[in-house]
Enzyme design. Structure first.
Site, PDB file in Angstrom:
ATOM      1  N   GLY A   1      -2.936  -1.207  -6.242  1.00 43.73           N
ATOM      2  CA  GLY A   1      -1.495  -1.055  -6.113  1.00 43.73           C
ATOM      3  C   GLY A   1      -0.963   0.363  -6.048  1.00 43.73           C
TER       4      GLY A   1
ATOM      5  CD  GLU B   1      -9.382  -6.399  -7.860  1.00 47.34           C
ATOM      6  OE1 GLU B   1     -10.141  -7.243  -8.341  1.00 47.34           O
ATOM      7  OE2 GLU B   1      -8.258  -6.677  -7.394  1.00 47.34           O
TER       8      GLU B   1
ATOM      9  NE  ARG C   1       1.701  -1.143   5.573  1.00 45.82           N
ATOM     10  CZ  ARG C   1       2.666  -0.443   5.045  1.00 45.82           C
ATOM     11  NH1 ARG C   1       3.142   0.603   5.683  1.00 45.82           N
ATOM     12  NH2 ARG C   1       3.167  -0.762   3.879  1.00 45.82           N
TER      13      ARG C   1
ATOM     14  CE1 TYR D   1       4.138  -6.952   4.516  1.00 44.67           C
ATOM     15  CE2 TYR D   1       3.138  -5.046   5.553  1.00 44.67           C
ATOM     16  CZ  TYR D   1       3.030  -6.296   4.991  1.00 44.67           C
ATOM     17  OH  TYR D   1       1.797  -6.873   4.903  1.00 44.67           O
TER      18      TYR D   1
ATOM     19  CB  CYS E   1       7.570  -9.901  24.921  1.00 46.79           C
ATOM     20  SG  CYS E   1       6.974  -9.196  26.445  1.00 46.79           S
TER      21      CYS E   1
ATOM     22  CE1 TYR F   1      -4.111  -4.226   2.581  1.00 51.33           C
ATOM     23  CE2 TYR F   1      -3.005  -2.248   1.802  1.00 51.33           C
ATOM     24  CZ  TYR F   1      -3.799  -3.344   1.561  1.00 51.33           C
ATOM     25  OH  TYR F   1      -4.305  -3.554   0.312  1.00 51.33           O
TER      26      TYR F   1
HETATM   27  N1  LLP Z   1      -6.513  -6.546  -5.435  1.00 49.66           N
HETATM   28  C1  LLP Z   1      -5.878  -7.645  -4.993  1.00 49.66           C
HETATM   29  C2  LLP Z   1      -6.114  -8.921  -5.675  1.00 49.66           C
HETATM   30  C3  LLP Z   1      -4.989  -7.554  -3.914  1.00 49.66           C
HETATM   31  O1  LLP Z   1      -4.354  -8.637  -3.489  1.00 49.66           O
HETATM   32  C4  LLP Z   1      -4.786  -6.295  -3.276  1.00 49.66           C
HETATM   33  C5  LLP Z   1      -3.861  -6.177  -2.160  1.00 49.66           C
HETATM   34  C6  LLP Z   1      -5.495  -5.181  -3.757  1.00 49.66           C
HETATM   35  C7  LLP Z   1      -6.341  -5.344  -4.853  1.00 49.66           C
HETATM   36  C8  LLP Z   1      -5.355  -3.816  -3.160  1.00 49.66           C
HETATM   37  O2  LLP Z   1      -4.078  -3.317  -3.317  1.00 49.66           O
HETATM   38  P1  LLP Z   1      -3.707  -1.807  -2.891  1.00 49.66           P
HETATM   39  O3  LLP Z   1      -4.464  -0.865  -3.816  1.00 49.66           O
HETATM   40  O4  LLP Z   1      -4.123  -1.627  -1.482  1.00 49.66           O
HETATM   41  O5  LLP Z   1      -2.252  -1.736  -3.069  1.00 49.66           O
HETATM   42  N2  LLP Z   1      -0.437  -5.630   3.999  1.00 49.66           N
HETATM   43  C9  LLP Z   1       0.389  -5.038   2.973  1.00 49.66           C
HETATM   44  C10 LLP Z   1      -0.332  -4.882   1.657  1.00 49.66           C
HETATM   45  C11 LLP Z   1      -0.895  -6.173   1.113  1.00 49.66           C
HETATM   46  C12 LLP Z   1      -1.655  -5.987  -0.168  1.00 49.66           C
HETATM   47  C13 LLP Z   1      -2.394  -7.218  -0.503  1.00 49.66           C
HETATM   48  N3  LLP Z   1      -3.174  -7.142  -1.692  1.00 49.66           N
HETATM   49  C14 LLP Z   1       0.941  -3.707   3.483  1.00 49.66           C
HETATM   50  O6  LLP Z   1       0.643  -3.337   4.611  1.00 49.66           O
HETATM   51  O7  LLP Z   1       1.694  -3.037   2.784  1.00 49.66           O
END
Ligand code: LLP
Length: 388
Positions: free
Chosen positions: A227, A265, A304, A308, A337, A366
């Site tokens: 996150g 993660e 994106r 979003y 389109c 992403y």
């Molecule tokens: N762990 C789990 C269970 C997750 O669902 C995710 C992301 C992560 C770790 C990694 O999160 P990060 O460190 O990347 O924030 N497509 C969206 C983001 C979707 C995130 C989904 N889960 C975007 O482009 O902003």
């Protein structure tokens, strides 16, 4: 980031393509690893952010584990050489086939998202005469204060097990012979820029850690998910996220019991800034109200902004420096389109012409992974750079 040599090299390439700066990726990985190791933390890289081969090779070599959300991601991680005992597998809808594949490869743990899933894993492990490690993904009802599409830890979200089901979950764990509870897992959302949000998460983790301890479950793993956000507005000044401050929050606020490990993660924070989408201006159109720059990249390459309303910095490459007075407002759009196929509205850029190169920054996470073939677009291309 884009010196004249690089821009000259781009000018001979077919666009659009993703450009990955592998030297920046390496520096990012080194800093993240160093900051995590200082506290003995374990980091699993979230493959969903980017599973480009060279990107994964560097992440594997830097010693990260893998966080997967599909059987194919587990397969990709294993084929890339991530050690199965550092692979975690999350997801609300794991199919039997995916669970079987992960069981057959003895991954480190399943992050389990429902009581029913516990029973399914138990049954499939029993057939194989195995015992599967599981961590319960618990929905902590913490507001990540990010875009609602990428918030995952609120009661209204589909992810994880709710507090009211925990009694049921531990009864199931006691009854099942082929699963072993090794920990608890959380992931509250993505692109989180306020570190206080993670402090709130730590409070919930501590409460639940004690709750399990009081009921005789000695947890080995506290997995707090990913996150950590990145700076989409100033990718050059903040090309590497502040990993030290991020990990320090958990070091300060998580109350580890003896022998407990803290796992993470991370996806976006590791790979966003090393990637840019490079595109060419196809047409410049002067409408009644607006000027449009029509690019050869669209939402099919980088979804994106359309999905979003995400901000990505847009730059014209190789432009002579222009004074503010000379800058022009453009809506920078793609060829697809759909009206949502727009990378930015009223973007101030030097006057631009057909053939100019445009970089859409902070696109390493992403981006490529969410590309589609809508409108029967070409397969996505990419170019690696290793400048120091
Ligand atoms: N762990 C789990 C269970 C997750 O669902 C995710 C992301 C992560 C770790 C990694 O999160 P990060 O460190 O990347 O924030 N497509 C969206 C983001 C979707 C995130 C989904 N889960 C975007 O482009 O902003």
């Amino acid at each position: 980031m884009f010196d004249t040599g690089l821009v000259a090299a781009f000018s001979h390439k077919e666009t659009p393509f993703y450009y990955y700066d592998l030297a920046l990726l390496q520096r990012t990985l080194d800093q993240a690893k160093q900051a995590a190791t200082a506290h003995g933390f374990h980091v699993h890289y979230a493959l969903k952010a980017n599973f480009n081969d060279r990107v994964l090779d560097l992440i594997r070599d830097a010693g990260f584990g893998a966080d997967c959300v599909s059987g194919n991601e587990v397969k990709k991680a294993i084929e890339t050489g991530f050690s199965p005992d550092a692979i975690v597998f999350a997801g609300v809808g794991k199919s039997d086939k995916e669970i079987q594949y992960a069981l057959d490869h003895d991954i480190f743990a399943f992050n389990v998202e429902s009581v029913q899933e516990l029973k399914v894993i138990d049954g499939l492990a029993a057939v194989r005469g195995k015992k599967a490690n599981v961590a319960l993904r618990i929905n902590p009802n913490v507001d990540a204060q990010t875009h609602h599409y990428i918030t995952t830890g609120l009661n209204e979200n589909k992810f994880g097990i709710s507090h009211w089901e925990l009694g049921d979950a531990i009864d199931t764990l006691r009854a099942c012979q082929h699963i072993e509870l090794i920990g608890i897992h959380f992931h509250i959302g993505s692109q989180i820029t306020d570190l206080n949000v993670f402090k709130s998460l730590c409070v919930k983790v501590n409460e639940l850690n004690s709750w399990f301890d009081e009921r005789g479950f000695r947890l080995r793993v506290l997995n707090v998910g990913g996150g950590l956000g990145v700076d989409y507005h100033d990718p050059d000044a903040n090309s590497i996220p502040d990993f030290r401050s991020y990990f320090q929050v958990f070091a300060d606020f998580i109350e580890r019991k003896p022998g407990q490990e803290v796992h993470f993660e991370l996806g976006r924070a590791l790979v966003s800034q090393c990637g840019s989408l490079i595109s060419r201006v196809l047409y410049v159109k002067h409408g009644i109200k607006k000027n449009f720059l029509i690019l050869d990249a669209g939402m099919t390459e980088l979804m994106r902004p359309a999905l979003y309303q995400a901000y990505h910095k847009i730059e014209r490459l190789g432009a002579p420096s222009a004074s503010e007075a000379e800058l022009v407002h453009y809506d920078v759009v793609g060829p697809i389109c759909e009206s949502s196929d727009c990378f930015g509205k009223e973007v101030l850029l030097p006057p631009s012409a057909r053939g100019d190169l445009i970089a859409i920054r902070t696109a390493g996470a992403y981006g490529e992974v969410m590309a589609s073939r809508y409108n029967l677009r070409d397969e996505i291309r990419y170019v690696y750079g290793e400048r120091h």
